[in-house]
Motif scaffolding. Structure first.
Motif, PDB file in Angstrom:
ATOM      1  N   PRO A 298       0.534  -5.387   5.664  1.00 55.86           N
ATOM      2  CA  PRO A 298      -0.599  -5.249   5.764  1.00 55.86           C
ATOM      3  C   PRO A 298      -0.971  -4.160   7.122  1.00 55.86           C
ATOM      4  O   PRO A 298      -0.236  -4.164   7.680  1.00 55.86           O
ATOM      5  CB  PRO A 298      -0.952  -6.716   5.914  1.00 55.86           C
ATOM      6  CG  PRO A 298      -0.123  -7.499   5.369  1.00 55.86           C
ATOM      7  CD  PRO A 298       1.091  -6.725   5.498  1.00 55.86           C
ATOM      8  N   ARG A 299      -1.873  -3.441   6.670  1.00 54.55           N
ATOM      9  CA  ARG A 299      -2.614  -2.649   7.958  1.00 54.55           C
ATOM     10  C   ARG A 299      -3.914  -2.581   7.941  1.00 54.55           C
ATOM     11  O   ARG A 299      -4.750  -2.800   7.088  1.00 54.55           O
ATOM     12  CB  ARG A 299      -1.946  -1.078   8.033  1.00 54.55           C
ATOM     13  CG  ARG A 299      -1.948  -0.539   6.752  1.00 54.55           C
ATOM     14  CD  ARG A 299      -0.972  -0.635   5.883  1.00 54.55           C
ATOM     15  NE  ARG A 299      -0.840   0.408   5.011  1.00 54.55           N
ATOM     16  CZ  ARG A 299       0.071   0.216   3.697  1.00 54.55           C
ATOM     17  NH1 ARG A 299       0.611  -1.099   3.428  1.00 54.55           N
ATOM     18  NH2 ARG A 299       0.205   1.194   2.976  1.00 54.55           N
ATOM     19  N   ALA A 300      -4.683  -2.329   9.092  1.00 54.77           N
ATOM     20  CA  ALA A 300      -6.008  -2.329   9.279  1.00 54.77           C
ATOM     21  C   ALA A 300      -6.918  -1.891   8.259  1.00 54.77           C
ATOM     22  O   ALA A 300      -7.800  -2.452   7.945  1.00 54.77           O
ATOM     23  CB  ALA A 300      -6.181  -2.162  10.773  1.00 54.77           C
ATOM     24  N   GLY A 304      -7.337  -6.244   5.199  1.00 57.56           N
ATOM     25  CA  GLY A 304      -7.042  -7.568   5.610  1.00 57.56           C
ATOM     26  C   GLY A 304      -5.560  -7.861   6.176  1.00 57.56           C
ATOM     27  O   GLY A 304      -4.842  -6.960   6.092  1.00 57.56           O
ATOM     28  N   PRO A 305      -5.301  -8.994   6.833  1.00 62.42           N
ATOM     29  CA  PRO A 305      -3.921  -9.050   7.352  1.00 62.42           C
ATOM     30  C   PRO A 305      -2.954  -9.805   6.730  1.00 62.42           C
ATOM     31  O   PRO A 305      -1.767 -10.058   6.979  1.00 62.42           O
ATOM     32  CB  PRO A 305      -4.465 -10.333   8.323  1.00 62.42           C
ATOM     33  CG  PRO A 305      -5.557 -10.996   7.984  1.00 62.42           C
ATOM     34  CD  PRO A 305      -6.164 -10.047   7.073  1.00 62.42           C
ATOM     35  N   GLU A 306      -3.266 -10.025   5.491  1.00 62.80           N
ATOM     36  CA  GLU A 306      -2.311 -10.751   4.375  1.00 62.80           C
ATOM     37  C   GLU A 306      -1.809  -9.884   3.271  1.00 62.80           C
ATOM     38  O   GLU A 306      -2.453  -9.041   2.862  1.00 62.80           O
ATOM     39  CB  GLU A 306      -2.881 -11.822   3.755  1.00 62.80           C
ATOM     40  CG  GLU A 306      -3.184 -13.057   4.766  1.00 62.80           C
ATOM     41  CD  GLU A 306      -2.003 -13.651   5.684  1.00 62.80           C
ATOM     42  OE1 GLU A 306      -1.052 -13.687   5.116  1.00 62.80           O
ATOM     43  OE2 GLU A 306      -2.713 -14.167   6.769  1.00 62.80           O
ATOM     44  N   PRO A 307      -0.765  -9.771   3.056  1.00 64.05           N
ATOM     45  CA  PRO A 307      -0.089  -9.176   1.822  1.00 64.05           C
ATOM     46  C   PRO A 307      -0.838  -9.435   0.483  1.00 64.05           C
ATOM     47  O   PRO A 307      -1.182 -10.697   0.590  1.00 64.05           O
ATOM     48  CB  PRO A 307       1.541  -9.358   1.794  1.00 64.05           C
ATOM     49  CG  PRO A 307       1.718 -10.542   2.414  1.00 64.05           C
ATOM     50  CD  PRO A 307       0.516 -10.640   3.612  1.00 64.05           C
ATOM     51  N   GLY A 308      -0.880  -8.865  -0.535  1.00 65.10           N
ATOM     52  CA  GLY A 308      -1.484  -9.146  -1.611  1.00 65.10           C
ATOM     53  C   GLY A 308      -1.964  -8.135  -2.424  1.00 65.10           C
ATOM     54  O   GLY A 308      -1.841  -6.982  -2.208  1.00 65.10           O
ATOM     55  N   VAL A 309      -2.732  -8.370  -3.659  1.00 59.62           N
ATOM     56  CA  VAL A 309      -3.159  -7.388  -4.530  1.00 59.62           C
ATOM     57  C   VAL A 309      -4.762  -7.405  -4.388  1.00 59.62           C
ATOM     58  O   VAL A 309      -5.296  -8.437  -4.678  1.00 59.62           O
ATOM     59  CB  VAL A 309      -2.958  -7.675  -6.057  1.00 59.62           C
ATOM     60  CG1 VAL A 309      -3.845  -6.512  -7.026  1.00 59.62           C
ATOM     61  CG2 VAL A 309      -1.536  -7.348  -6.316  1.00 59.62           C
ATOM     62  N   ARG A 310      -5.330  -6.400  -3.754  1.00 58.80           N
ATOM     63  CA  ARG A 310      -6.736  -6.455  -3.387  1.00 58.80           C
ATOM     64  C   ARG A 310      -7.500  -6.110  -4.520  1.00 58.80           C
ATOM     65  O   ARG A 310      -7.185  -5.209  -5.402  1.00 58.80           O
ATOM     66  CB  ARG A 310      -6.781  -5.266  -2.347  1.00 58.80           C
ATOM     67  CG  ARG A 310      -5.901  -5.250  -1.146  1.00 58.80           C
ATOM     68  CD  ARG A 310      -6.206  -6.209   0.021  1.00 58.80           C
ATOM     69  NE  ARG A 310      -5.506  -6.323   1.312  1.00 58.80           N
ATOM     70  CZ  ARG A 310      -4.682  -6.823   1.619  1.00 58.80           C
ATOM     71  NH1 ARG A 310      -4.321  -7.966   0.666  1.00 58.80           N
ATOM     72  NH2 ARG A 310      -4.106  -6.823   2.640  1.00 58.80           N
ATOM     73  N   ASN A 311      -8.553  -6.910  -4.531  1.00 63.80           N
ATOM     74  CA  ASN A 311      -9.325  -6.659  -5.902  1.00 63.80           C
ATOM     75  C   ASN A 311     -10.854  -6.108  -5.369  1.00 63.80           C
ATOM     76  O   ASN A 311     -11.352  -6.948  -4.492  1.00 63.80           O
ATOM     77  CB  ASN A 311      -9.622  -8.019  -6.693  1.00 63.80           C
ATOM     78  CG  ASN A 311     -10.459  -7.630  -8.113  1.00 63.80           C
ATOM     79  OD1 ASN A 311     -10.908  -6.817  -8.296  1.00 63.80           O
ATOM     80  ND2 ASN A 311     -10.657  -9.082  -8.551  1.00 63.80           N
ATOM     81  N   LEU A 312     -11.330  -5.014  -5.934  1.00 68.29           N
ATOM     82  CA  LEU A 312     -12.641  -4.555  -5.611  1.00 68.29           C
ATOM     83  C   LEU A 312     -13.808  -4.843  -6.585  1.00 68.29           C
ATOM     84  O   LEU A 312     -14.866  -4.113  -6.469  1.00 68.29           O
ATOM     85  CB  LEU A 312     -12.743  -3.039  -5.230  1.00 68.29           C
ATOM     86  CG  LEU A 312     -11.760  -2.916  -4.129  1.00 68.29           C
ATOM     87  CD1 LEU A 312     -11.690  -1.176  -3.833  1.00 68.29           C
ATOM     88  CD2 LEU A 312     -11.865  -3.301  -2.596  1.00 68.29           C
TER      89      LEU A 312
END
Length: 332
Positions: A298-300, A304-312
């Protein structure tokens, strides 16, 4: 052979009465999709001078709802595998009293509990082996929105995204690893649950302890929720297709095809994130028309601060422009 046993291997006595005694391994055996696994089972007789040709070995898969699926049966030299197990299951034959079976090319549907039954004329005994898969649980809802799926539709959308409905054990393990999701979803046993790692008022109550919330077994036809899907190792690899310009959905599909690949399914992207450690801070189309990207570190600027698969979410397929994640198949 790609196999491991979660507890130190030893045989546990299932029954010490009768002429046939079956022994199986404690704990569970673990592999991944596409792997090969041995389900261990041994037996002996009292007395021991029994004609091996009269010994019947039967393996059955047992679901949480106590439904039984025939897997394999052997009587002397005669052997038969059933259904999707045909051509993939055989006896290990490691010596006298060995009833273990080897399953090749493991599928997602192979996950679960298996019964080993050994019969000598009128006497029989059974033991159980639990087969686990390395993989990842992910929440899923379709383009139509939240809480739109009955049980059967939830099964289907997971299948379409290269996954199956998760079990309670798989969801619980995902919660232990940090999964926090504030929407209830179907599991494979027909129950509806959701994992909460950080209690808050909008997810039950902020003073409630962390855990997997359980709505119990719901009506499979009439009630609607999201889905919790499970997938394992993928056949190939997922990558972000580098292009000079962003594209709409149809152009994304065609771009993957020109690269001798296909647009990645949601389950494939999650598997690539979890197993192949895919980390890409660029939003891209996936097969269901959503926009996602996988983050290991994770980076700013990456959501967000957590790893994961982001969903837009699900943007307009014709007019919104993004990159694309492609999936290239390979042979195991």
């Amino acid at each position: 052979m790609e196999c491991k046993v979660e507890t130190p291997f030893s045989f546990s006595l299932e029954d010490d009465t009768g002429a046939v005694i079956v022994q199986t391994a404690p704990g569970k055996v673990v592999t991944h999709r596409g792997g090969t696994i041995t389900l261990p089972c041994r037996y002996h007789h009292e007395p021991e001078d029994v004609d091996p040709k009269r010994i019947r070995i039967k393996w059955t898969k047992v679901s949480d709802a106590f439904q039984f699926e025939d897997v394999f049966v052997a009587l002397g030299r005669q052997q038969k595998a059933f259904g999707s197990y045909r051509g993939r299951v055989s006896l290990e034959r490691a010596g006298p009293g060995d009833a273990s079976v080897i399953i090749h090319n493991i599928t997602l549907q192979d996950y679960g509990r298996y019964e080993c039954e050994v019969t000598n004329d009128m006497e029989d005994d059974t033991g159980f082996v639990n087969l686990d898969l390395e993989g990842v649980v992910f929440p899923y809802y379709p383009p139509s929105g939240r809480y739109k799926l009955n049980y059967h539709q939830a099964e289907e959308v997971c299948r379409q995204q290269d996954a199956i409905l998760a079990s309670h054990a798989q969801l619980h393990k995902a919660w232990l690893e940090g999964l926090d999701w504030c929407n209830a979803g179907w599991l494979e046993d027909g129950s509806v649950q959701y994992p909460i790692s950080h209690p808050r008022d909008q997810c039950g109550h902020k003073d409630s302890p962390p855990g997997v919330r359980n709505y119990g077994y719901r009506h499979k036809d009439d009630e609607r929720y999201d889905a919790f899907c499970f997938t394992s190792n993928l056949n190939g690899h997922v990558y972000f297709l580098k292009r000079f310009k962003k594209v709409n959905y149809l152009e994304a599909v065609k771009a993957c095809q020109r690269d001798n690949a296909v647009i990645a399914k949601v389950g494939q992207l999650y598997a690539a994130w979890k197993i192949q450690l895919l980390d890409r801070c660029e939003a891209g189309w996936v097969e269901d028309g959503s926009i996602r990207y996988p983050i290991i570190n994770p980076r700013a600027r990456c959501g967000g601060p957590e790893p994961g698969v982001r969903n837009l979410g699900f943007p307009d397929k014709k007019f919104r422009l993004y990159g694309v994640y492609s999936s290239e198949s390979a042979q195991y």
